[in-house]
Design a protein around this motif. Structure first.
Motif, PDB file in Angstrom:
ATOM      1  N   HIS A 183      12.352   1.512   1.554  1.00  0.00           N
ATOM      2  CA  HIS A 183      11.830   2.315   2.656  1.00  0.00           C
ATOM      3  C   HIS A 183      11.084   1.482   3.691  1.00  0.00           C
ATOM      4  CE1 HIS A 183       8.584   2.084  -0.345  1.00  0.00           C
ATOM      5  NE2 HIS A 183       7.765   2.147   0.681  1.00  0.00           N
ATOM      6  N   LEU A 184      10.771   0.221   3.370  1.00  0.00           N
ATOM      7  CA  LEU A 184      10.064  -0.638   4.315  1.00  0.00           C
ATOM      8  C   LEU A 184      11.043  -1.181   5.350  1.00  0.00           C
ATOM      9  CD1 LEU A 184       7.778  -2.680   1.885  1.00  0.00           C
ATOM     10  CD2 LEU A 184       7.302  -0.508   3.019  1.00  0.00           C
ATOM     11  N   MET A 185      10.580  -1.279   6.595  1.00  0.00           N
ATOM     12  CA  MET A 185      11.457  -1.702   7.672  1.00  0.00           C
ATOM     13  C   MET A 185      10.958  -2.935   8.415  1.00  0.00           C
ATOM     14  SD  MET A 185      13.943   0.496   7.637  1.00  0.00           S
ATOM     15  CE  MET A 185      14.714   0.253   9.228  1.00  0.00           C
ATOM     16  N   SER A 186       9.650  -3.170   8.435  1.00  0.00           N
ATOM     17  CA  SER A 186       9.095  -4.229   9.274  1.00  0.00           C
ATOM     18  C   SER A 186       7.983  -4.958   8.549  1.00  0.00           C
ATOM     19  CB  SER A 186       8.557  -3.626  10.579  1.00  0.00           C
ATOM     20  OG  SER A 186       7.419  -2.814  10.307  1.00  0.00           O
ATOM     21  N   TYR A 187       7.507  -6.024   9.156  1.00  0.00           N
ATOM     22  CA  TYR A 187       6.384  -6.792   8.627  1.00  0.00           C
ATOM     23  C   TYR A 187       5.154  -5.893   8.517  1.00  0.00           C
ATOM     24  CZ  TYR A 187       3.560 -11.052   7.961  1.00  0.00           C
ATOM     25  OH  TYR A 187       2.752 -12.034   7.449  1.00  0.00           O
ATOM     26  N   GLY A 188       4.940  -5.056   9.522  1.00  0.00           N
ATOM     27  CA  GLY A 188       3.804  -4.139   9.491  1.00  0.00           C
ATOM     28  C   GLY A 188       3.889  -3.151   8.340  1.00  0.00           C
ATOM     29  N   ASP A 189       5.107  -2.728   7.996  1.00  0.00           N
ATOM     30  CA  ASP A 189       5.285  -1.821   6.861  1.00  0.00           C
ATOM     31  C   ASP A 189       4.853  -2.482   5.560  1.00  0.00           C
ATOM     32  OD1 ASP A 189       6.323  -0.112   8.694  1.00  0.00           O
ATOM     33  OD2 ASP A 189       8.394  -0.270   8.033  1.00  0.00           O
ATOM     34  N   ILE A 190       5.234  -3.754   5.401  1.00  0.00           N
ATOM     35  CA  ILE A 190       4.850  -4.496   4.194  1.00  0.00           C
ATOM     36  C   ILE A 190       3.337  -4.607   4.107  1.00  0.00           C
ATOM     37  CG2 ILE A 190       5.022  -6.704   2.995  1.00  0.00           C
ATOM     38  CD1 ILE A 190       7.746  -7.106   4.294  1.00  0.00           C
ATOM     39  N   ALA A 191       2.702  -4.931   5.232  1.00  0.00           N
ATOM     40  CA  ALA A 191       1.243  -5.041   5.254  1.00  0.00           C
ATOM     41  C   ALA A 191       0.595  -3.699   4.935  1.00  0.00           C
ATOM     42  CB  ALA A 191       0.773  -5.552   6.617  1.00  0.00           C
ATOM     43  N   HIS A 192       1.155  -2.616   5.479  1.00  0.00           N
ATOM     44  CA  HIS A 192       0.588  -1.286   5.240  1.00  0.00           C
ATOM     45  C   HIS A 192       0.702  -0.884   3.779  1.00  0.00           C
ATOM     46  CE1 HIS A 192       0.035   3.068   5.479  1.00  0.00           C
ATOM     47  NE2 HIS A 192      -0.570   2.860   6.634  1.00  0.00           N
ATOM     48  N   LEU A 193       1.844  -1.183   3.155  1.00  0.00           N
ATOM     49  CA  LEU A 193       2.018  -0.871   1.739  1.00  0.00           C
ATOM     50  C   LEU A 193       1.061  -1.691   0.884  1.00  0.00           C
ATOM     51  CD1 LEU A 193       3.692   0.753  -0.314  1.00  0.00           C
ATOM     52  CD2 LEU A 193       5.260  -1.204  -0.434  1.00  0.00           C
ATOM     53  N   TYR A 194       0.743  -2.885   1.336  1.00  0.00           N
ATOM     54  CA  TYR A 194      -0.170  -3.750   0.586  1.00  0.00           C
ATOM     55  C   TYR A 194      -1.612  -3.257   0.648  1.00  0.00           C
ATOM     56  CZ  TYR A 194      -3.014  -7.793  -0.671  1.00  0.00           C
ATOM     57  OH  TYR A 194      -3.953  -8.620  -1.246  1.00  0.00           O
ATOM     58  N   GLY A 195      -2.092  -2.934   1.839  1.00  0.00           N
ATOM     59  CA  GLY A 195      -3.510  -2.620   1.972  1.00  0.00           C
ATOM     60  C   GLY A 195      -3.842  -1.449   2.863  1.00  0.00           C
ATOM     61  N   GLY A 196      -2.870  -0.614   3.181  1.00  0.00           N
ATOM     62  CA  GLY A 196      -3.155   0.553   3.999  1.00  0.00           C
ATOM     63  C   GLY A 196      -3.267   0.226   5.470  1.00  0.00           C
ATOM     64  N   PRO A 478       2.607 -13.717   3.531  1.00  0.00           N
ATOM     65  CA  PRO A 478       3.789 -13.463   2.684  1.00  0.00           C
ATOM     66  C   PRO A 478       3.559 -13.817   1.217  1.00  0.00           C
ATOM     67  CG  PRO A 478       4.466 -14.487   4.740  1.00  0.00           C
ATOM     68  CD  PRO A 478       2.959 -14.535   4.712  1.00  0.00           C
ATOM     69  N   PHE A 479       2.822 -14.901   0.962  1.00  0.00           N
ATOM     70  CA  PHE A 479       2.524 -15.265  -0.424  1.00  0.00           C
ATOM     71  C   PHE A 479       1.635 -14.213  -1.086  1.00  0.00           C
ATOM     72  CE2 PHE A 479       3.160 -20.171  -0.097  1.00  0.00           C
ATOM     73  CZ  PHE A 479       4.526 -19.947   0.061  1.00  0.00           C
ATOM     74  N   ILE A 480       0.646 -13.724  -0.334  1.00  0.00           N
ATOM     75  CA  ILE A 480      -0.251 -12.689  -0.876  1.00  0.00           C
ATOM     76  C   ILE A 480       0.531 -11.414  -1.182  1.00  0.00           C
ATOM     77  CG2 ILE A 480      -2.177 -11.158  -0.289  1.00  0.00           C
ATOM     78  CD1 ILE A 480      -3.428 -13.456   1.253  1.00  0.00           C
ATOM     79  N   PHE A 481       1.396 -10.999  -0.261  1.00  0.00           N
ATOM     80  CA  PHE A 481       2.201  -9.794  -0.475  1.00  0.00           C
ATOM     81  C   PHE A 481       3.096  -9.949  -1.704  1.00  0.00           C
ATOM     82  CE2 PHE A 481       2.111  -9.209   4.415  1.00  0.00           C
ATOM     83  CZ  PHE A 481       0.825  -8.693   4.334  1.00  0.00           C
TER      84      PHE A 481
END
Length: 521
Positions: A183-196, A478-481
């Protein structure tokens, strides 16, 4: 006497017209038309997704911004190998796609139809490789010979190779995250899933500074080049000229800007050719590949390594776009292989520029290789105006697309982009801009011009971007994610290596940023 039935004429008129095929369609999935389509989509991701999808609208809870908007049908469209290859090719011929360019990319994905039109998942592996290389090849390569001057052959080669390898690994990590969370589409989506939303806003601010720094560096490159050709003109005036051009181009539709951005690829390619020709034209040093200049194996002062850190990292700042390129692939499973090829080709091109420039000018390398080329008296007279032409077209091709996300966000924030349309010939909609919107863009360009007057060193701006921004978004985050999302799927050794990479990413970012601000050459 035979005749056609009465309804045949109407049926003929109502029958859909097939687009006449041409040599542009030769090659099937890898035809020129398909490459054009893939390239245009990649430019739309670059021009829209970096900031808009993070700040374009409010999101609730801990869901990714795209979670509720993205369904299995879209994923099926991405992975389906038997989709209709003909769909949308009529628009490709003119590099145009039908959508409201003032609505955020995220909002345009709200409907299934829009999602399938914009995120077609139709790019083949060669097209993805091309888009990755185009994303990575930027003006940062012009400072690589200067980086070798600061670090010497041994450390310079090691640092450039390290930057290439670590960013290639982190790009592939992001691809694995996207595979795990469809369901993730962008870099921002990955960041949002990680920490809101909090971490998403932080990442967006980092992207914003990256875009602002890229604008400043292009403005400086333009003013420095034309000042050498026309020394009677003040650099401030030259900066004002390019900002004015940016203001006028900002009203062009995204489809046109994508086409204009092709100039950047052409100029970059021709610039590499001209550099090699210049090195072979003369046997006198400096500026000759036949009689190389004096070069240093090790840095003359080790403090210069702090300044060179960002210079070697700056060419690898394409990670904000890679998630979009992954989602646009026909076969996402080939993403890792595409990254290996794209990063390998880019490293060879960057290293070629670094080596050639360092051999030609040695310890006299300036922070932009074009300065050395334009001020070298050993070259023919046509070199200076030709280089100046390239340095004029590069900002014109890149600035409007880089600036567009920030303009769209603040116009959305102040509710200035409630665009009206008027229908012109053949049903094509044309935007009608109100006076408030025009004035807001004028104010933005004035502010950008004033900021550009503060900075005059191209090399220091590139070093700052590479250190403060690229180490953060291309290595540390990216490493943190990946460490969080694959915590239970990696070995102890992998976990230790990733944590070490995070630590080194933070350290290099801090000391590189310090060096870019404090150290002068």
């Amino acid at each position: 006497m035979s005749h056609f039935p009465e309804n045949d004429e109407s049926d003929c008129c109502n029958r859909p017209k097939e687009r006449r095929r041409s040599f542009l369609d030769i090659g099937g999935a890898n035809s020129i038309n398909k490459f054009a389509s893939s390239y245009t989509r990649a430019q739309s991701y670059l021009g829209l997704s970096l900031v808009e999808t993070s700040l374009g609208q409010e999101v609730e809870g801990d869901l990714s911004p795209c979670t509720s908007l993205y369904d299995a049908a879209t994923e099926s469209a991405i992975d389906d190998d038997h989709r209709d290859d003909q769909e949308g090719l009529d628009q490709i011929n003119t590099f145009s796609f039908e959508h409201d360019e003032n609505t955020s990319l995220l909002s345009r994905r709200a409907s299934k139809a829009d999602s399938e039109r914009l995120i077609t998942g139709d790019s083949t592996a060669p097209q993805t490789i091309f888009n990755c290389i185009n994303t990575l090849m930027g003006i940062g390569m012009l400072s690589l010979p200067f980086g070798f001057r600061l670090s010497g052959w041994v450390i310079g080669t090691s640092m450039l190779l390290f930057s290439s390898l670590v960013t290639n690994i982190s790009a592939k990590m992001m691809g694995r995250i996207l595979r795990k969370y469809p369901h993730l589409m962008s870099y921002g989506d990955i960041a949002h899933l990680y920490g809101g939303q909090g971490i998403n806003i932080i990442v967006t601010l980092v992207f914003t500074f990256d875009l602002l720094g890229a604008m400043i560096s292009l403005i400086i490159l333009f003013s420095d080049s034309f000042y050498i050709l026309f020394p009677s003109l003040q650099k401030g005036l030259l900066k004002g000229i390019i900002v004015t051009v940016l203001f006028l181009l900002s009203f062009l539709p995204l489809s046109v800007l994508s086409l204009v951005s092709l100039l950047g690829i052409i100029c970059t390619t021709l610039l590499i050719v001209v550099i090699i020709i210049c090195g072979l034209l003369t046997t006198s040093s400096p500026g000759s590949l036949i009689t190389p200049a004096f070069t240093n194996i090790w840095p003359s002062e080790y403090k210069y390594l702090l300044l060179s850190l960002g210079l070697f990292m700056a060419p690898w700042g394409g990670h904000p776009v890679f998630p979009e390129l992954y989602r646009d692939m026909r076969h996402p499973s080939k993403f890792s292989k595409c990254c290996n090829i794209a990063f390998g080709i880019t490293f060879n091109l960057d290293y070629l520029i670094a080596v050639i420039g360092f051999l030609m000018f040695g310890t006299d390398c300036q922070d932009s290789l074009t300065k050395n080329l334009m001020t070298n008296k050993n070259y023919p007279e046509w070199v200076r105006p030709l280089i100046c032409l390239f340095m004029g077209l590069l900002p014109v091709s890149k600035l409007p697309l880089i600036t567009r996300p920030i303009i769209t966000v603040y116009e959305s924030f102040f509710k200035l982009n409630q665009t009206n349309y008027t229908v012109v010939k053949n049903g094509i909609r044309q935007e009608v801009y109100g006076i408030k919107r025009v004035l807001s863009r004028a104010i933005f360009c004035v502010l950008l011009f004033l900021i550009s007057l503060i900075f005059n060193s191209f090399g220091k701006v590139i070093s700052f971007l590479g250190s403060a921004i690229c180490f953060t978004i291309c290595m540390t985050l990216p490493f943190i994610f990946y460490l969080k999302f694959y915590e239970n799927d990696i070995s102890i050794i992998e976990r230790v290596l990733i944590k070490a990479g995070i630590i080194f990413g933070v350290i290099f970012s801090l000391i590189g940023t310090y060096g870019s601000i404090v150290i002068d050459i």
